[in-house]
Design an enzyme around this catalytic site. Structure first.
Site, short mmCIF file in Angstrom:
data_model
loop_
_atom_site.label_atom_id
_atom_site.label_comp_id
_atom_site.label_asym_id
_atom_site.label_seq_id
_atom_site.Cartn_x
_atom_site.Cartn_y
_atom_site.Cartn_z
N GLY A 70 56.29 51.81 42.73
CA GLY A 70 57.20 51.82 43.86
C GLY A 70 57.55 50.41 44.32
O GLY A 70 58.71 50.13 44.67
N SER A 71 56.58 49.52 44.32
CA SER A 71 56.84 48.15 44.78
C SER A 71 57.89 47.47 43.91
O SER A 71 58.83 46.85 44.42
CB SER A 71 55.55 47.32 44.76
OG SER A 71 54.61 47.87 45.65
N ASN A 151 55.24 55.93 55.71
CA ASN A 151 53.93 56.13 55.06
C ASN A 151 52.77 56.20 56.03
O ASN A 151 51.72 56.72 55.70
CB ASN A 151 53.68 55.04 54.01
CG ASN A 151 53.95 53.65 54.51
OD1 ASN A 151 55.05 53.32 54.95
ND2 ASN A 151 52.94 52.82 54.49
N GLN A 179 57.17 58.25 49.88
CA GLN A 179 56.35 59.24 50.58
C GLN A 179 57.00 60.62 50.64
O GLN A 179 56.33 61.62 50.83
CB GLN A 179 56.04 58.77 52.01
CG GLN A 179 55.09 57.57 52.07
CD GLN A 179 53.67 57.90 51.64
OE1 GLN A 179 53.20 59.03 51.78
NE2 GLN A 179 52.97 56.92 51.10
N SER A 199 57.37 56.51 43.44
CA SER A 199 56.14 56.05 42.81
C SER A 199 55.31 57.25 42.40
O SER A 199 54.98 58.10 43.22
CB SER A 199 55.35 55.19 43.79
OG SER A 199 54.08 54.88 43.23
N HIS A 201 52.21 57.78 41.55
CA HIS A 201 50.84 58.07 42.01
C HIS A 201 50.79 58.66 43.42
O HIS A 201 49.73 59.06 43.90
CB HIS A 201 49.94 56.83 41.88
CG HIS A 201 50.13 55.75 42.92
ND1 HIS A 201 49.32 55.66 44.02
CD2 HIS A 201 51.01 54.73 42.99
CE1 HIS A 201 49.70 54.60 44.73
NE2 HIS A 201 50.72 54.02 44.12
N THR A 238 57.53 46.96 26.88
CA THR A 238 57.34 48.24 26.19
C THR A 238 57.05 49.33 27.21
O THR A 238 56.19 49.16 28.08
CB THR A 238 56.19 48.13 25.18
OG1 THR A 238 56.51 47.07 24.27
CG2 THR A 238 55.99 49.43 24.41
N CYS A 325 47.33 49.09 52.54
CA CYS A 325 47.74 47.70 52.32
C CYS A 325 47.38 46.82 53.50
O CYS A 325 47.20 45.63 53.35
CB CYS A 325 49.25 47.64 52.08
SG CYS A 325 49.85 49.03 51.14
#
Ligand SMILES: *Cc1c(COP(=O)(O)O)cnc(C)c1O
Length: 396
Positions: A70-71, A151, A179, A199, A201, A238, A325
């Protein structure tokens, strides 16, 4: 009992994602750029994954770029729109005070590079109004970026309305939908979204996989990572085939079960909110209605969020204060400060973020242990002592 209630930080990989990923390690291990059979089998997997995201988001597969998370998707979206704006002499960007740091810190960097950034205030509800965006628009605005759902406090933003405002003004609109993905329907066409980040995860996919949607003909992507010609030359390296395949399988799975998962999580969330509201001098941060199905965020006056987390962990509850974070630093959350909470209250915050894997028994456990821990921490808190003796005024 161990209860995982930190799904806004990351989620467990789903069975669907595991099953899809496993053969990619030892069977479909080729490099999709290779022309031979093993390489082309991987290329086929990559293409199917791209089609999955395109179908779920209602866009063209060629509008999907895979990133490292996501970042990176946020960084690339913002840098691309900024570069496109600068080419036309437009260097003003609109965002909000409660974005994820992947957005705020990229904007901070762009400011150093000569862009001007307007950060919109956050109403007490935790929901931005489309009119705020409309009022902030200028002839030199080259990008609006507003997150789909926050978030920390889980509030859902009026993305379709903001999209309509931006489209009418001809200004590219990005949304960090990390989110929201898997919890709320996302249709980039109906919502007039030009750029969007996901993202894996955060929706039971693997870590290290992001998705960037960029509407064709709107903002041409500029590279953040240079090298080979992967991802139509816009993101070198890759491709992470197992990760991308797992991300697509996870997304398909959560989208297929969105309504039932949301109903289940909303019921658990509401029990948690009702139960925690009974603790004196507590407040739910962000309004209750326009809220992600799994988000609970409270402030308890007179205590430190960090101590609360450690004691909850001892009782088997994995939670968070604000976002992963920012914990580790003793600064209160920028999101809660943007909501207008004073420093001392913002310090006593607790975020419980649920997934469809949580059970009613787990909610019972959280409600059993939390009031006692809050009472214990208040007992030993000098701030609470001052509040009790009337030397300091209660804020909540
Ligand atoms: C987690 C998160 C990100 C960052 O995603 P990563 O894949 O961890 O880089 C960005 N924005 C929001 C809103 C998030 O919750």
């Amino acid at each position: 009992m161990r209860v995982y209630a930190d799904n806004a930080a990351t989620t467990a990989v789903s069975d669907a994602a595991m099953a899809a990923m496993t053969p990619c390690f030892q069977e479909f291990y080729g490099n999709p750029s290779s022309l031979h059979t093993i390489g082309q089998q991987a290329a086929e997997k990559l293409s199917l994954a791209r089609q999955t995201f395109a179908a779920q988001l209602n866009c063209d597969p060629a509008e999907i770029t895979f990133t490292s998370g996501g970042s990176e998707a946020d960084n690339q979206a913002l840098r691309s729109a900024a570069a496109a704006g600068a080419r036309k002499g437009k260097k003003h960007i609109i965002s909000t005070k409660f974005e994820h740091h992947a957005i705020l810190h990229t904007l901070g960097q762009l400011e150093k590079e000569g862009f001007e950034v307007t950060l919109l205030d956050i109403p007490k509800s935790g929901v931005i109004e489309a009119e705020q965006v409309e009022k902030a628009l200028r002839p030199d605005t080259c990008l609006v970026t507003v997150m789909f759902a926050n978030n920390e406090i889980g509030t859902i933003q009026p993305i379709a309305e903001i999209g309509a405002v931006c489209r009418a003004a001809g200004v590219p609109f990005h949304t960090d939908a990390v989110q929201a993905a898997g919890h709320l329907p996302i249709d980039v066409k109906a919502m007039n979204i030009d750029l969007l980040s996901l993202s894996a995860h955060k929706f039971h996919g693997p870590k290290g996989v992001g998705v960037l949607y960029a509407r064709r003909g709107c903002v041409p992507l500029t590279n953040v990572i240079f090298g080979g010609a992967q991802e139509r030359g816009k993101r070198a390296g890759t491709e992470n085939i197992p990760g991308i395949v797992g991300a697509a399988a996870a997304f398909d799975d959560v989208c297929a079960h969105m309504a039932e998962n949301a109903a289940k999580m909303t019921a658990l969330r509401d029990r948690l909110i009702d139960g925690l509201s009974k603790i004196p001098h507590s407040v739910l941060n962000g309004e209750r209605e326009r809220r992600l199905p799994g988000n609970v965020n409270f402030c308890f006056e007179g205590i430190e969020g960090e101590s609360l987390l450690l004691l909850l962990d001892q009782k088997g509850v994995c939670a968070s204060s604000g976002s992963a974070c920012t914990s580790g630093s003793l600064d209160p959350s920028h999101v809660l400060l943007a909501l207008g909470l004073p420093h001392e209250v913002a310090h006593g915050s607790l975020r419980l973020s649920l997934s469809e894997y949580n059970t009613p028994e787990e909610i019972d456990h959280i409600l059993e242990v939390t009031p006692g821990i809050v009472a214990y921490l208040r007992d030993i808190s000098p701030v609470w002592d001052e509040l009790e003796r009337g030397e300091r005024k209660h804020i909540i």
